[in-house]
Motif scaffolding. Sequence first.
Motif, PDB file in Angstrom:
ATOM      1  N   LEU A 131       0.922  -1.069  -0.035  1.00 44.31           N
ATOM      2  CA  LEU A 131      -0.054  -0.092  -0.147  1.00 44.31           C
ATOM      3  C   LEU A 131       0.936   1.314   0.002  1.00 44.31           C
ATOM      4  O   LEU A 131       1.816   1.309   1.053  1.00 44.31           O
ATOM      5  CB  LEU A 131      -0.732  -0.032   1.211  1.00 44.31           C
ATOM      6  CG  LEU A 131      -1.881   1.099   1.164  1.00 44.31           C
ATOM      7  CD1 LEU A 131      -2.937   0.949   0.186  1.00 44.31           C
ATOM      8  CD2 LEU A 131      -2.559   1.182   2.611  1.00 44.31           C
ATOM      9  N   ILE A 138      -2.899   7.433  -3.691  1.00 40.65           N
ATOM     10  CA  ILE A 138      -4.308   6.333  -3.629  1.00 40.65           C
ATOM     11  C   ILE A 138      -5.212   7.596  -4.017  1.00 40.65           C
ATOM     12  O   ILE A 138      -6.241   6.884  -4.577  1.00 40.65           O
ATOM     13  CB  ILE A 138      -4.273   6.110  -2.124  1.00 40.65           C
ATOM     14  CG1 ILE A 138      -3.098   5.299  -1.517  1.00 40.65           C
ATOM     15  CG2 ILE A 138      -5.792   5.269  -1.694  1.00 40.65           C
ATOM     16  CD1 ILE A 138      -3.138   4.868  -0.004  1.00 40.65           C
ATOM     17  N   VAL A 145     -12.152   3.582  -1.069  1.00 38.83           N
ATOM     18  CA  VAL A 145     -11.680   2.555  -0.401  1.00 38.83           C
ATOM     19  C   VAL A 145     -12.578   1.619   0.094  1.00 38.83           C
ATOM     20  O   VAL A 145     -13.326   2.369   1.071  1.00 38.83           O
ATOM     21  CB  VAL A 145     -10.329   2.904   0.416  1.00 38.83           C
ATOM     22  CG1 VAL A 145      -9.814   1.845   1.215  1.00 38.83           C
ATOM     23  CG2 VAL A 145      -9.282   3.568  -0.310  1.00 38.83           C
TER      24      VAL A 145
END
Length: 249
Positions: A131, A138, A145
């Motif tokens: 991640l 992101i 998410v």
Amino acid sequence: MDKMNQSSAEAEAETIEPLRYLSKGEAAAIETELLRDYRFGQQQLIEIWGQACALAITKAFPLGSLAKKQPTVLVICGPDQNGSIGLVCARHLRMYEYEPTIYHPQRSSQSLHQDFTVQCEKMDIPSLSYLPTEVQLINDAYNLVIDAMMGPDADCANLREPYPGILVTLKQIKIPIASVDVPSGWDVEEPSQDGINPEVLISLTAPKKCARSFSGKHFLAGRFLPYDIQKKYDLNLPDYPGTDCLVEL
């Protein structure tokens, strides 16, 4: 409305019991009864919950409403049951024309979890090897998410890496978070003061006590629950619209 019908409606309204919010022990007891006494299978329950989560995502974030051209979704899956539900959710989202990507912080050795992982791989759903710690990566890559890391059984007071680091990242992202059953890092019994702040919560079976003060969009997936269990635990579940398997609270 005449006086008789009005008084009848008012009396009915007064007798409606409030929705029950479950403790950690009550949630575990209901699941045990489903598996032991009602002969539900673990895989069956996970499939029911996972599909319902995917449907909740389609209602909260319809394809046409997504900010990015590609309907990308990051699904973070823990090693336990919530993670398996996240895998099923990702598979169904792929069928609904979203573009999920899965991140496994830790791979599970459980055969059922591995089966769900293979199903996602066979659907050509990509996985991340790590991640990004740079939050903007992101934000730029995904529309939202899905937090399927931890469930009601998680011991949030004794989290080990990589989970504390992931929670730090999730607290900083700007895109929406949708949490499965219990937002990761929250205590099942109490609302979080400094945890992640999901925009959407998808409660499974019945909402947990930590959801009492949740102010975002809240869905419940529990239409499969036998009436005897609903009555035994005084769940007072709401009516589900039409033939829907979930309801917005």
